[in-house]
Enzyme design. Structure first.
Site, PDB file in Angstrom:
ATOM      1  CB  ILE A 120      -0.937   0.023   1.220  1.00  0.00           C
ATOM      2  CG1 ILE A 120      -1.754  -1.270   1.304  1.00  0.00           C
ATOM      3  CG2 ILE A 120      -1.854   1.241   1.143  1.00  0.00           C
ATOM      4  CD1 ILE A 120      -2.618  -1.368   2.549  1.00  0.00           C
ATOM      5  CG  HIS A 121       3.564   3.846  -2.861  1.00  0.00           C
ATOM      6  ND1 HIS A 121       3.406   5.152  -3.258  1.00  0.00           N
ATOM      7  CD2 HIS A 121       4.899   3.629  -2.756  1.00  0.00           C
ATOM      8  CE1 HIS A 121       4.603   5.698  -3.399  1.00  0.00           C
ATOM      9  NE2 HIS A 121       5.522   4.795  -3.098  1.00  0.00           N
ATOM     10  CG  PHE A 122      -1.088   7.772   1.419  1.00  0.00           C
ATOM     11  CD1 PHE A 122      -1.274   9.018   0.841  1.00  0.00           C
ATOM     12  CD2 PHE A 122      -2.071   7.277   2.243  1.00  0.00           C
ATOM     13  CE1 PHE A 122      -2.416   9.752   1.084  1.00  0.00           C
ATOM     14  CE2 PHE A 122      -3.220   8.007   2.503  1.00  0.00           C
ATOM     15  CZ  PHE A 122      -3.398   9.245   1.909  1.00  0.00           C
ATOM     16  N   GLY A 123       0.399   8.018  -2.237  1.00  0.00           N
ATOM     17  CA  GLY A 123       0.889   9.126  -3.044  1.00  0.00           C
ATOM     18  C   GLY A 123       1.987   8.736  -4.008  1.00  0.00           C
TER      19      GLY A 123
END
Length: 158
Positions: free
Chosen positions: A80-83
């Site tokens: 899960i990669h935010f941005g």
């Protein structure tokens, strides 16, 4: 909640953040859009609270807290990669109190992100969910739609 069904070997992933769900091919980062990190979805978030999309074990926490890895019950892995380019923020705009090898349950808070800061200082604030290390011959069904609430089902594996 039957997130992983041992009889059918199916795993359901739930939306980790409220927003609009799109196919990963629409990611504003070519590495993700071309599925080099795995297949999945992106979510255009409406807030900054990111929750566990399933039960699992935290396998990676990037030092800048913008990316988290979860080992899944079916032995697959979820990133899960935010941005996009949020690594360049050096951790600013993110707070996370997870520990490596910590067990999480669907709905547990993973991190808080300052959406306004990320939108002002990164290329994109989209949340990318990329699945890798899935067992062979496993199907991936995605529920692409707008106005999704965190906790709504969005991916079925198996």
């Amino acid at each position: 909640m039957g997130i992983f069904n041992k009889k059918t070997n199916e795993l359901e992933l739930y939306c980790p953040i409220s927003g609009n769900v799109k196919d990963i091919s629409e990611a504003p980062d070519e590495v993700f859009a071309k599925k080099m990190m795995g297949d999945g979805v992106i979510i255009e978030p409406t807030d900054g609270k990111l929750y566990a999309p399933c039960d699992g074990v935290i396998s990676m926490i990037f030092p800048t807290k913008h990316a988290i890895g979860i080992r899944l019950a079916n032995k697959g892995a979820l990133l899960i990669h935010f941005g996009v380019d949020t690594v360049n923020l050096g951790g600013k705009g993110f707070s996370c109190s997870l520990k490596l090898n910590q067990r999480v349950k669907k709905g547990d808070l993973l991190l808080n992100a300052d959406i306004a800061y990320i939108r002002a200082n990164a290329i994109s604030d989209c949340v990318i969910m990329a699945l890798s290390e899935l067992p062979n011959n496993v199907g991936l069904r995605k529920n692409i739609r707008n106005n999704v609430t965190s906790g709504d089902p969005i991916i079925k594996i198996g």
